[in-house]
Design a protein around this motif. Structure first.
Motif, PDB file in Angstrom:
ATOM      1  N   TYR A  53       0.859  -1.179   0.000  1.00 15.24           N
ATOM      2  CA  TYR A  53       0.000   0.000   0.000  1.00 15.24           C
ATOM      3  C   TYR A  53       0.897   1.231   0.000  1.00 15.24           C
ATOM      4  CZ  TYR A  53      -3.919   3.038   1.213  1.00 15.24           C
ATOM      5  OH  TYR A  53      -4.874   4.008   1.216  1.00 15.24           O
ATOM      6  N   CYS A  54       0.790   2.053  -1.016  1.00 14.55           N
ATOM      7  CA  CYS A  54       1.743   3.152  -1.212  1.00 14.55           C
ATOM      8  C   CYS A  54       1.261   4.512  -0.717  1.00 14.55           C
ATOM      9  CB  CYS A  54       2.105   3.249  -2.690  1.00 14.55           C
ATOM     10  SG  CYS A  54       2.889   1.744  -3.298  1.00 14.55           S
ATOM     11  N   LYS A  55       0.016   4.623  -0.278  1.00 14.18           N
ATOM     12  CA  LYS A  55      -0.489   5.910   0.217  1.00 14.18           C
ATOM     13  C   LYS A  55      -0.067   6.106   1.663  1.00 14.18           C
ATOM     14  CE  LYS A  55      -4.369   5.757  -2.950  1.00 14.18           C
ATOM     15  NZ  LYS A  55      -5.822   5.635  -3.095  1.00 14.18           N
ATOM     16  N   PRO A  56      -0.112   7.341   2.175  1.00 13.18           N
ATOM     17  CA  PRO A  56       0.394   7.606   3.530  1.00 13.18           C
ATOM     18  C   PRO A  56      -0.452   7.023   4.674  1.00 13.18           C
ATOM     19  CG  PRO A  56      -0.437   9.625   2.527  1.00 13.18           C
ATOM     20  CD  PRO A  56      -0.477   8.570   1.469  1.00 13.18           C
ATOM     21  N   MET A  57      -1.752   6.826   4.490  1.00 14.18           N
ATOM     22  CA  MET A  57      -2.600   6.303   5.569  1.00 14.18           C
ATOM     23  C   MET A  57      -2.183   4.876   5.905  1.00 14.18           C
ATOM     24  SD  MET A  57      -4.906   6.821   7.654  1.00 14.18           S
ATOM     25  CE  MET A  57      -6.266   6.183   8.564  1.00 14.18           C
ATOM     26  N   ARG A  58      -1.723   4.636   7.125  1.00 17.25           N
ATOM     27  CA  ARG A  58      -1.202   3.315   7.513  1.00 17.25           C
ATOM     28  C   ARG A  58      -2.219   2.452   8.251  1.00 17.25           C
ATOM     29  NH1 ARG A  58       1.596   2.552   3.850  1.00 17.25           N
ATOM     30  NH2 ARG A  58       2.110   0.605   4.848  1.00 17.25           N
ATOM     31  N   PHE A  59      -3.381   3.010   8.590  1.00 14.29           N
ATOM     32  CA  PHE A  59      -4.406   2.254   9.303  1.00 14.29           C
ATOM     33  C   PHE A  59      -5.580   1.960   8.381  1.00 14.29           C
ATOM     34  CE2 PHE A  59      -2.061   4.291  12.651  1.00 14.29           C
ATOM     35  CZ  PHE A  59      -1.990   3.315  13.627  1.00 14.29           C
ATOM     36  N   ALA A  60      -6.024   0.714   8.361  1.00 14.45           N
ATOM     37  CA  ALA A  60      -7.170   0.340   7.542  1.00 14.45           C
ATOM     38  C   ALA A  60      -8.103  -0.617   8.264  1.00 14.45           C
ATOM     39  CB  ALA A  60      -6.703  -0.301   6.242  1.00 14.45           C
ATOM     40  N   ASP A  61      -7.624  -1.343   9.246  1.00 15.67           N
ATOM     41  CA  ASP A  61      -8.407  -2.393   9.897  1.00 15.67           C
ATOM     42  C   ASP A  61      -8.309  -2.253  11.411  1.00 15.67           C
ATOM     43  OD1 ASP A  61      -8.945  -4.027   7.400  1.00 15.67           O
ATOM     44  OD2 ASP A  61      -6.769  -3.931   7.394  1.00 15.67           O
ATOM     45  N   TYR A  62      -9.390  -2.627  12.081  1.00 14.04           N
ATOM     46  CA  TYR A  62      -9.469  -2.479  13.529  1.00 14.04           C
ATOM     47  C   TYR A  62     -10.144  -3.699  14.128  1.00 14.04           C
ATOM     48  CZ  TYR A  62      -8.485   2.202  12.047  1.00 14.04           C
ATOM     49  OH  TYR A  62      -7.894   3.278  11.465  1.00 14.04           O
ATOM     50  N   MET A  63      -9.755  -4.040  15.347  1.00 17.85           N
ATOM     51  CA  MET A  63     -10.372  -5.144  16.091  1.00 17.85           C
ATOM     52  C   MET A  63     -10.862  -4.555  17.408  1.00 17.85           C
ATOM     53  SD  MET A  63     -10.897  -8.521  16.377  1.00 17.85           S
ATOM     54  CE  MET A  63      -9.748  -9.269  15.240  1.00 17.85           C
ATOM     55  N   LEU A  64     -12.149  -4.713  17.670  1.00 19.48           N
ATOM     56  CA  LEU A  64     -12.749  -4.168  18.879  1.00 19.48           C
ATOM     57  C   LEU A  64     -13.349  -5.293  19.714  1.00 19.48           C
ATOM     58  CD1 LEU A  64     -13.806  -2.252  16.207  1.00 19.48           C
ATOM     59  CD2 LEU A  64     -13.951  -0.709  18.151  1.00 19.48           C
ATOM     60  N   VAL A  65     -13.197  -5.195  21.040  1.00 15.72           N
ATOM     61  CA  VAL A  65     -13.768  -6.194  21.942  1.00 15.72           C
ATOM     62  C   VAL A  65     -14.484  -5.480  23.083  1.00 15.72           C
ATOM     63  CG1 VAL A  65     -12.056  -7.982  21.421  1.00 15.72           C
ATOM     64  CG2 VAL A  65     -11.643  -6.405  23.305  1.00 15.72           C
ATOM     65  N   ASN A  66     -15.501  -6.152  23.647  1.00 15.51           N
ATOM     66  CA  ASN A  66     -16.224  -5.536  24.760  1.00 15.51           C
ATOM     67  C   ASN A  66     -15.652  -5.932  26.119  1.00 15.51           C
ATOM     68  OD1 ASN A  66     -17.166  -8.203  24.755  1.00 15.51           O
ATOM     69  ND2 ASN A  66     -19.183  -7.613  25.513  1.00 15.51           N
ATOM     70  N   ASP A  67     -14.707  -6.851  26.159  1.00 19.38           N
ATOM     71  CA  ASP A  67     -14.107  -7.289  27.421  1.00 19.38           C
ATOM     72  C   ASP A  67     -12.588  -7.364  27.235  1.00 19.38           C
ATOM     73  OD1 ASP A  67     -13.377  -8.400  29.825  1.00 19.38           O
ATOM     74  OD2 ASP A  67     -14.762 -10.098  29.701  1.00 19.38           O
ATOM     75  N   HIS A  85      -3.306  -5.300   3.187  1.00 21.02           N
ATOM     76  CA  HIS A  85      -3.785  -5.340   4.570  1.00 21.02           C
ATOM     77  C   HIS A  85      -3.019  -6.410   5.335  1.00 21.02           C
ATOM     78  CE1 HIS A  85      -7.682  -3.113   3.991  1.00 21.02           C
ATOM     79  NE2 HIS A  85      -7.397  -3.424   2.746  1.00 21.02           N
ATOM     80  N   CYS A  86      -2.646  -6.103   6.577  1.00 19.93           N
ATOM     81  CA  CYS A  86      -2.046  -7.108   7.458  1.00 19.93           C
ATOM     82  C   CYS A  86      -3.161  -7.883   8.161  1.00 19.93           C
ATOM     83  CB  CYS A  86      -1.204  -6.443   8.547  1.00 19.93           C
ATOM     84  SG  CYS A  86       0.247  -5.579   7.978  1.00 19.93           S
TER      85      CYS A  86
END
Length: 95
Positions: A53-67, A85-86
């Motif tokens: 991925y050659c654009k400057p934005m390094r974040f694309a994916d997120y993992m969220l948990v409630n606990d 994507h990693c």
């Protein structure tokens, strides 16, 4: 944006995967206010993009948990690179 929900242990644990939002997005802020802890930024990861991925934005994916106390390990898998994507790897403790 896409959110995929994962439920386990009798429905008491909730995890969500989100992509196509930024780390400072309103979407992540709303999910945080609803009691979800975002793991990528909580663990100060450098991003979820690979060298493909050659654009400057390094974040694309997120993992969220409630606990968050149930999170035994979380990591962004850097190798091998097969996409822009990693993969995100979440290991949880049993209740």
């Amino acid at each position: 944006m896409r959110i995929m929900c994962l439920n386990g242990w009798g429905g008491t644990l909730h995890a969500a995967l989100a992509d196509y939002v930024g780390p400072e997005s309103e979407t992540l802020a709303i999910l945080s206010r609803d009691g979800l802890t975002e793991q990528v930024t909580a663990h100060a990861e450098a991003g979820t993009r690979t060298s493909h991925y050659c654009k400057p934005m390094r974040f694309a994916d997120y993992m969220l948990v409630n606990d968050a106390a149930r999170v035994q390990d979380f990591r962004v898998v850097r190798s091998p690179e097969v996409s822009d994507h990693c993969p995100l790897l979440l290991t949880l403790r049993a209740a």
